[in-house]
Design a protein around this motif. Structure first.
Motif, mmCIF file in Angstrom:
data_model
loop_
_atom_site.group_PDB
_atom_site.id
_atom_site.type_symbol
_atom_site.label_atom_id
_atom_site.label_comp_id
_atom_site.label_asym_id
_atom_site.label_seq_id
_atom_site.Cartn_x
_atom_site.Cartn_y
_atom_site.Cartn_z
ATOM 1 N N PRO A 53 61.570 -24.478 87.894
ATOM 2 C CA PRO A 53 60.512 -23.490 87.682
ATOM 3 C C PRO A 53 59.227 -23.762 88.465
ATOM 4 N N VAL A 54 59.163 -24.851 89.215
ATOM 5 C CA VAL A 54 57.906 -25.304 89.816
ATOM 6 C C VAL A 54 57.327 -24.281 90.794
ATOM 7 N N ALA A 55 58.144 -23.696 91.660
ATOM 8 C CA ALA A 55 57.626 -22.723 92.629
ATOM 9 C C ALA A 55 57.038 -21.504 91.922
ATOM 10 N N THR A 56 57.691 -21.044 90.879
ATOM 11 C CA THR A 56 57.197 -19.893 90.131
ATOM 12 C C THR A 56 55.885 -20.227 89.432
ATOM 13 N N VAL A 57 55.799 -21.415 88.859
ATOM 14 C CA VAL A 57 54.563 -21.856 88.207
ATOM 15 C C VAL A 57 53.427 -21.939 89.231
ATOM 16 N N ARG A 58 53.721 -22.490 90.409
ATOM 17 C CA ARG A 58 52.692 -22.581 91.452
ATOM 18 C C ARG A 58 52.228 -21.193 91.891
ATOM 19 N N ALA A 59 53.168 -20.276 92.068
ATOM 20 C CA ALA A 59 52.799 -18.914 92.464
ATOM 21 C C ALA A 59 51.928 -18.270 91.392
ATOM 22 N N ALA A 60 52.282 -18.457 90.130
ATOM 23 C CA ALA A 60 51.484 -17.888 89.036
ATOM 24 C C ALA A 60 50.069 -18.469 89.036
ATOM 25 N N ARG A 103 66.827 -34.649 84.783
ATOM 26 C CA ARG A 103 67.889 -34.293 83.847
ATOM 27 C C ARG A 103 67.431 -33.239 82.851
ATOM 28 N N HIS A 104 66.303 -32.586 83.160
ATOM 29 C CA HIS A 104 65.705 -31.647 82.206
ATOM 30 C C HIS A 104 66.044 -30.202 82.554
ATOM 31 N N SER A 105 66.085 -29.373 81.525
ATOM 32 C CA SER A 105 66.335 -27.943 81.715
ATOM 33 C C SER A 105 65.057 -27.260 82.193
ATOM 34 N N THR A 106 65.214 -26.027 82.630
ATOM 35 C CA THR A 106 64.065 -25.210 83.014
ATOM 36 C C THR A 106 63.080 -25.122 81.854
ATOM 37 N N THR A 107 63.585 -24.804 80.683
ATOM 38 C CA THR A 107 62.741 -24.666 79.497
ATOM 39 C C THR A 107 62.017 -25.961 79.175
ATOM 40 N N ALA A 108 62.712 -27.093 79.269
ATOM 41 C CA ALA A 108 62.092 -28.385 78.968
ATOM 42 C C ALA A 108 60.958 -28.709 79.945
ATOM 43 N N VAL A 109 61.145 -28.378 81.214
ATOM 44 C CA VAL A 109 60.097 -28.632 82.208
ATOM 45 C C VAL A 109 58.875 -27.767 81.922
ATOM 46 N N VAL A 110 59.098 -26.493 81.654
ATOM 47 C CA VAL A 110 57.981 -25.591 81.357
ATOM 48 C C VAL A 110 57.271 -26.028 80.075
ATOM 49 N N ASP A 111 58.029 -26.359 79.037
ATOM 50 C CA ASP A 111 57.419 -26.820 77.785
ATOM 51 C C ASP A 111 56.604 -28.087 78.007
ATOM 52 N N ALA A 112 57.132 -29.025 78.792
ATOM 53 C CA ALA A 112 56.407 -30.270 79.074
ATOM 54 C C ALA A 112 55.124 -29.980 79.847
#
Length: 166
Positions: free
Chosen positions: A96-103, A140-149
């Motif tokens: 999700p990092v690219a999307t977070v950066r764009a946002a 080893r983390h999911s998309t959701t886990a990265v965003v939540d973290a």
């Protein structure tokens, strides 16, 4: 072209795509270089250059595309560099990092949230140091886990933050 270059005090060079490819791949772009190219070529070279010269994988980057035609002057588009990841649909495994950066870029540049990019980059660095990432980044983390973290880093224990100019 020569007249326009002289009038604006800039160097303008026309090159064949294969010449540009070779030069960019061998040396990288010179400072303040603008390349105007067709979409397909630009999409491919964007990924190649990020993989060769970028500090991170392409899936973690976003692009700011500025439209030059007078009818859409001022239109800016933010896009993630990675592909559609159709093979990962429904698996909660997309980086999700690219999307977070764009946002963050949109929030800062177009929604008056000064400091959003700096804040998000700091949060992403914290995640990197903690080893939190999706499998494409060796994590080893999911998309959701990265965003939540990331949200936990940005707003610890539900405390709202105020983004201000440094």
């Amino acid at each position: 072209m020569a007249e326009s270059a002289a009038r604006h005090g800039v160097e303008i060079r026309l090159s064949q795509p294969e010449t540009v490819n070779r030069t960019l791949i061998e040396r990288g772009p010179r400072p303040r270089t603008v390349i105007i190219a067709g979409n397909e070529w630009a999409d491919i070279m964007h990924m190649v250059l990020l993989d060769r010269f970028g500090a991170e994988r392409q899936g973690s980057r976003c692009a700011e595309n500025v439209y030059l035609h007078f009818e859409v002057a001022g239109l800016v588009e933010y896009q993630t560099v990675h592909g559609s990841a159709d093979d990962l649909e429904g698996k909660d495994a997309v980086n999700p990092v690219a999307t977070v950066r764009a946002a963050a870029m949109i929030a800062e540049r177009h929604a008056g949230c000064a400091g959003a990019v700096r804040l998000v980059e700091g949060g992403l660095e914290t995640l990197r140091r903690r080893g939190i990432g999706t499998p494409d980044l060796g994590g080893r983390h999911s998309t959701t886990a990265v965003v939540d973290a990331l949200l936990d880093v940005l707003e610890p224990e539900g405390q709202r933050i105020l983004v201000t100019e440094p």
